[in-house]
Enzyme design. Structure first.
Site, PDB file in Angstrom:
ATOM      1  CG  HIS A  43      -2.268  -0.879   0.996  1.00 47.58           C
ATOM      2  ND1 HIS A  43      -3.062  -1.218   0.410  1.00 47.58           N
ATOM      3  CD2 HIS A  43      -2.215  -1.494   1.951  1.00 47.58           C
ATOM      4  CE1 HIS A  43      -3.888  -2.149   0.301  1.00 47.58           C
ATOM      5  NE2 HIS A  43      -3.304  -2.651   1.470  1.00 47.58           N
ATOM      6  CD  GLU A 146      -4.761  -9.076   2.817  1.00 47.00           C
ATOM      7  OE1 GLU A 146      -5.393  -7.639   3.107  1.00 47.00           O
ATOM      8  OE2 GLU A 146      -3.919  -8.772   1.939  1.00 47.00           O
ATOM      9  CG  ASP A 172      -7.349  -5.480   2.730  1.00 48.52           C
ATOM     10  OD1 ASP A 172      -8.355  -4.468   2.346  1.00 48.52           O
ATOM     11  OD2 ASP A 172      -6.389  -5.166   3.444  1.00 48.52           O
TER      12      ASP A 172
END
Length: 252
Positions: A43, A146, A172
């Site tokens: 990310h 996730e 998530d």
């Protein structure tokens, strides 16, 4: 390998995700006293060259350097481990077969398929064989839980030989389960306890993202060991707001 020894001794560890492309920030946080720093190549726009500089910077302190990859691939694992990462966090895992691939990419033959090369971790070739002799048992393979599929397959995932840690991604999970951002939602707690139970059965460590006091206290009481308690960007943003708030208090 600092982190594995702490976990195997039963200690709880705390660390931070690094999403800023800043070796300076990585070095400062490594000297702050965290047990680990996790470079987030998923990310963020952090690539191999910046990751290498951040790994060097982390070594100036006491934190264990870890990397979360953008995807599971031989090339990604190779540059991260050759650069000196002590563990890899694999995101978006869904099945036991994907976990087996992740483990194999982190292990030299005959236990896996990692290539042997003269990277930074092996002293640029000088200590390559000494490093390779211990890397298979020292490098940590961490799997991020996730997805709904990972939760459904958690028994098989945790039972894969070579898995060291399962890490809950509550952000998530909250998104895919229909309550975005509610990372302390009862369903998240239920999943976390399910994953922790499977971890205990398979001698796998359990990790969680806990950015606030309620989840941090809750999971400490449950016996979790591995805590991601912040991010470099979050710390910077919070400090800016506190400072600006103080200035406004005396300037209005």
């Amino acid at each position: 390998m600092k982190l594995r020894a702490k976990l195997e001794a039963g200690r709880s560890v705390a660390g931070v995700f690094l999403g800023l492309r800043s070796p300076d920030a990585a070095e400062m946080l490594s000297q702050a006293g965290f047990d680990f720093l996790l470079i987030d190549a998923e990310h963020s726009n952090i690539g191999p060259e910046t990751t290498l500089e951040m790994l060097r910077a982390i070594d100036r302190g006491r934190a264990a350097p870890l990397v979360r990859l953008a995807e599971t691939s031989a090339a990604n694992v190779q540059w991260a481990l050759d650069g000196g990462a002590e563990g890899i966090l694999f995101p978006r895992i869904r099945t036991a077969d994907e976990v087996k691939e992740a483990v194999a990419l982190c292990r030299y033959p005959p236990d896996g398929i990692r290539g042997l090369g003269p990277g930074r971790a092996g002293g640029y070739g000088v200590n390559m064989l000494d490093y390779a002799a211990t890397a298979n048992r020292e490098i940590m393979v961490m799997i991020q839980v996730e997805t709904v599929e990972a939760v459904e397959n958690i028994e098989e995932i945790a039972a894969v030989p070579g898995v060291d840690l399962l890490f809950i991604g509550p952000g998530d999970l909250s998104q895919v389960l229909g309550f975005p951002g509610e990372m302390h939602h009862p369903r998240i707690l239920e999943i976390g306890k399910q994953v922790m139970s499977v971890c205990l059965k398979n001698s796998v460590h359990f990790g969680i993202l806990a950015l606030q006091e309620d989840p941090l206290g809750y999971w400490r009481q449950q016996g979790a060991q591995f805590f991601a308690i912040g991010t470099d960007a979050l710390y910077l943003a919070q400090a800016c707001r506190r400072s600006l708030g103080l200035w406004k208090k005396y300037s209005d």
